[in-house]
Design a protein around this motif. Structure first.
Motif, PDB file in Angstrom:
ATOM      1  N   SER A 154     115.264  -3.311   8.552  1.00  0.00           N
ATOM      2  CA  SER A 154     114.216  -2.500   8.464  1.00  0.00           C
ATOM      3  C   SER A 154     113.069  -2.755   7.697  1.00  0.00           C
ATOM      4  O   SER A 154     112.401  -2.269   8.345  1.00  0.00           O
ATOM      5  N   ASN A 187     109.957  -0.802  10.303  1.00  0.00           N
ATOM      6  CA  ASN A 187     110.098  -0.008   9.176  1.00  0.00           C
ATOM      7  C   ASN A 187     110.936   1.538   9.477  1.00  0.00           C
ATOM      8  O   ASN A 187     110.699   2.454   9.765  1.00  0.00           O
ATOM      9  N   PRO A 205     114.456   4.094   8.617  1.00  0.00           N
ATOM     10  CA  PRO A 205     115.199   3.594   7.546  1.00  0.00           C
ATOM     11  C   PRO A 205     116.408   3.620   7.971  1.00  0.00           C
ATOM     12  O   PRO A 205     117.479   3.879   9.259  1.00  0.00           O
ATOM     13  N   GLU A 212     118.073  -0.541  -0.608  1.00  0.00           N
ATOM     14  CA  GLU A 212     116.128  -0.008  -1.157  1.00  0.00           C
ATOM     15  C   GLU A 212     115.844  -1.208  -2.161  1.00  0.00           C
ATOM     16  O   GLU A 212     114.650  -1.806  -1.706  1.00  0.00           O
ATOM     17  N   THR A 262     113.463   0.457   3.616  1.00  0.00           N
ATOM     18  CA  THR A 262     113.091   2.115   3.733  1.00  0.00           C
ATOM     19  C   THR A 262     114.573   2.416   3.812  1.00  0.00           C
ATOM     20  O   THR A 262     115.786   1.910   4.834  1.00  0.00           O
TER      21      THR A 262
END
Length: 226
Positions: free
Chosen positions: A61, A65, A67, A79, A84
């Motif tokens: 992640s 980037n 999710p 998180e 993300t």
């Protein structure tokens, strides 16, 4: 759409637009894997908190980037580590750039080991994904249960990815019952032969369903969903 098996329960779905979805990204330490952490992903699905399913979700992640789509508690854990996330919960659904996703019930436990102790990581789940005019059902780690018949009636499932390892999930005979309940056009077995306690013969599993239903993939092999 191509479905690529990367060993254990790590499955990649590459869409026609080249977007990459990966499920249960157990790469580091996976004796079956054919990829490393440089393998590009756009979205990460994690069915539950056990180490051989969470795998490298945070690292991937952060790197891409991408999710992480997971149950609320598991998404929160990721998180906090800088990942993300796109938290969801059982029965919930979302429309995302790749298509539609619904979080499905699974019968399994879910925990993350923190300081040597298992900590609750929300409920285990499966995922139903609609993309490229196809419907894929990733069952996660689960037993066979009656509501799968409702899944089959509610959704026209093109491919079901089902665990067959036994001991920690359903075994081949239960998975065959599950496949019939789901009315899936094709079935890909996962979560087997990674370790001695989940040794199974996928060819024997294939004999439990109509000829041509089961698509057996070795790590790195793909199935082109037509």
């Amino acid at each position: 759409m191509k479905i690529i098996y990367h060993g254990h329960s790590c499955v990649e779905v590459t869409l026609d637009n080249k977007m990459v979805l990966i499920f249960d990204p157990f790469i580091t330490g996976n004796p079956q894997t054919d990829i490393d952490l440089n393998h590009h992903v756009d979205y990460i699905f994690v069915s539950h908190g056990h180490a051989h399913h969470v795998g490298d979700m945070v690292a991937l992640s952060k790197k891409f980037n991408a999710p992480i789509i997971a149950i609320e508690e598991l998404a929160h854990f990721a998180e906090v580590q800088g990942a993300t996330t796109h938290p969801m919960n059982l029965g919930g659904s979302s429309t995302l750039p790749f298509g539609f996703v619904k979080v499905m019930h699974a019968q399994h436990s879910s925990s993350i080991e923190i300081n040597g102790q298992p900590q609750y990581a929300g409920d285990a789940c499966g995922f139903l994904v609609k993309a490229d005019n196809k419907t894929i059902y990733f069952a996660g780690d689960t037993s066979n249960f009656g509501d799968m018949e409702l899944f089959g009636k509610a959704f026209n499932i093109d491919v079901a990815l089902l665990p067959i390892g036994g001991r920690y999930t359903m075994g081949p005979s239960e998975a065959a019952i599950c496949a019939r309940r789901l009315q899936a056009s094709k079935v890909i077995p996962i979560h087997y032969n990674t370790y001695p306690e989940i040794q199974q013969d996928p060819k024997k599993f294939a004999t439990l369903l109509p000829e041509g239903t089961v698509q057996i993939l070795n790590s790195g092999e793909y199935f082109d969903v037509q």
